[in-house]
Scaffold this motif. Sequence first.
Motif, short mmCIF file in Angstrom:
data_model
loop_
_atom_site.label_atom_id
_atom_site.label_comp_id
_atom_site.label_asym_id
_atom_site.label_seq_id
_atom_site.Cartn_x
_atom_site.Cartn_y
_atom_site.Cartn_z
N SER A 46 0.83 -1.21 0.00
CA SER A 46 0.00 0.00 0.00
C SER A 46 0.87 1.26 0.00
O SER A 46 0.51 2.27 -0.62
CB SER A 46 -0.97 0.01 1.18
N LEU A 47 2.02 1.19 0.63
CA LEU A 47 2.95 2.33 0.64
C LEU A 47 3.53 2.55 -0.75
O LEU A 47 3.60 3.68 -1.22
CB LEU A 47 4.07 2.09 1.65
N TRP A 48 3.91 1.47 -1.43
CA TRP A 48 4.49 1.61 -2.76
C TRP A 48 3.46 2.18 -3.74
O TRP A 48 3.79 3.02 -4.57
CB TRP A 48 5.02 0.28 -3.28
N LYS A 49 2.22 1.75 -3.63
CA LYS A 49 1.15 2.29 -4.48
C LYS A 49 0.92 3.76 -4.19
O LYS A 49 0.72 4.57 -5.10
CB LYS A 49 -0.13 1.49 -4.28
N LYS B 277 13.48 -2.45 -1.79
CA LYS B 277 13.79 -2.71 -3.20
C LYS B 277 12.53 -2.94 -4.03
O LYS B 277 12.54 -2.79 -5.24
CB LYS B 277 14.72 -3.91 -3.31
N GLU B 278 11.42 -3.31 -3.38
CA GLU B 278 10.16 -3.52 -4.08
C GLU B 278 9.65 -2.25 -4.75
O GLU B 278 8.94 -2.32 -5.74
CB GLU B 278 9.08 -4.03 -3.12
N LEU B 279 10.00 -1.09 -4.21
CA LEU B 279 9.53 0.18 -4.76
C LEU B 279 10.04 0.40 -6.18
O LEU B 279 9.39 1.09 -6.97
CB LEU B 279 9.95 1.34 -3.85
N GLU B 280 11.15 -0.20 -6.54
CA GLU B 280 11.71 -0.02 -7.89
C GLU B 280 10.77 -0.51 -8.97
O GLU B 280 10.78 0.00 -10.08
CB GLU B 280 13.07 -0.69 -7.98
N ALA B 281 9.92 -1.47 -8.67
CA ALA B 281 8.93 -1.97 -9.63
C ALA B 281 7.90 -0.90 -9.97
O ALA B 281 7.23 -0.98 -11.00
CB ALA B 281 8.23 -3.21 -9.08
N TYR B 282 7.77 0.12 -9.13
CA TYR B 282 6.83 1.22 -9.34
C TYR B 282 7.50 2.45 -9.96
O TYR B 282 6.89 3.49 -10.09
CB TYR B 282 6.16 1.60 -8.02
N GLY B 283 8.80 2.33 -10.29
CA GLY B 283 9.51 3.43 -10.93
C GLY B 283 10.18 4.40 -9.98
O GLY B 283 10.62 5.48 -10.39
N PHE B 284 10.27 4.04 -8.71
CA PHE B 284 10.88 4.91 -7.71
C PHE B 284 11.87 4.09 -6.89
O PHE B 284 11.89 2.87 -6.97
CB PHE B 284 9.81 5.51 -6.78
N LYS B 285 12.67 4.78 -6.10
CA LYS B 285 13.58 4.09 -5.20
C LYS B 285 13.61 4.80 -3.85
O LYS B 285 13.32 6.00 -3.76
CB LYS B 285 14.99 4.02 -5.79
N VAL B 286 13.94 4.05 -2.84
CA VAL B 286 14.10 4.62 -1.50
C VAL B 286 15.52 5.15 -1.43
O VAL B 286 16.48 4.43 -1.70
CB VAL B 286 13.87 3.57 -0.40
#
Length: 66
Positions: free
Chosen positions: A6-9, A41-50
């Motif tokens: 939900s955070l990545w979305k 690292k999961e955030l990279e699938a959404y086009g962003f990075k931490v």
Amino acid sequence: MSKYDSLWKYVAENQPDKLTFADVEKVCGSPIDHSFLQYKKELEAYGFKVGKISMKEKTVIIGEKK
């Protein structure tokens, strides 16, 4: 499905530059913990990075994946 989905979305839809730990807890329903380092690292699938995670300021910097 990860506990941070939900955070990545939220990040993909709203594109914030910075989130506080309180923001993270509000969006995903649980406080940020040490496991966040594994999940980020999961955030990279959404086009962003931490980017930087500041324990002192209790913030997470978000950047676009290049």
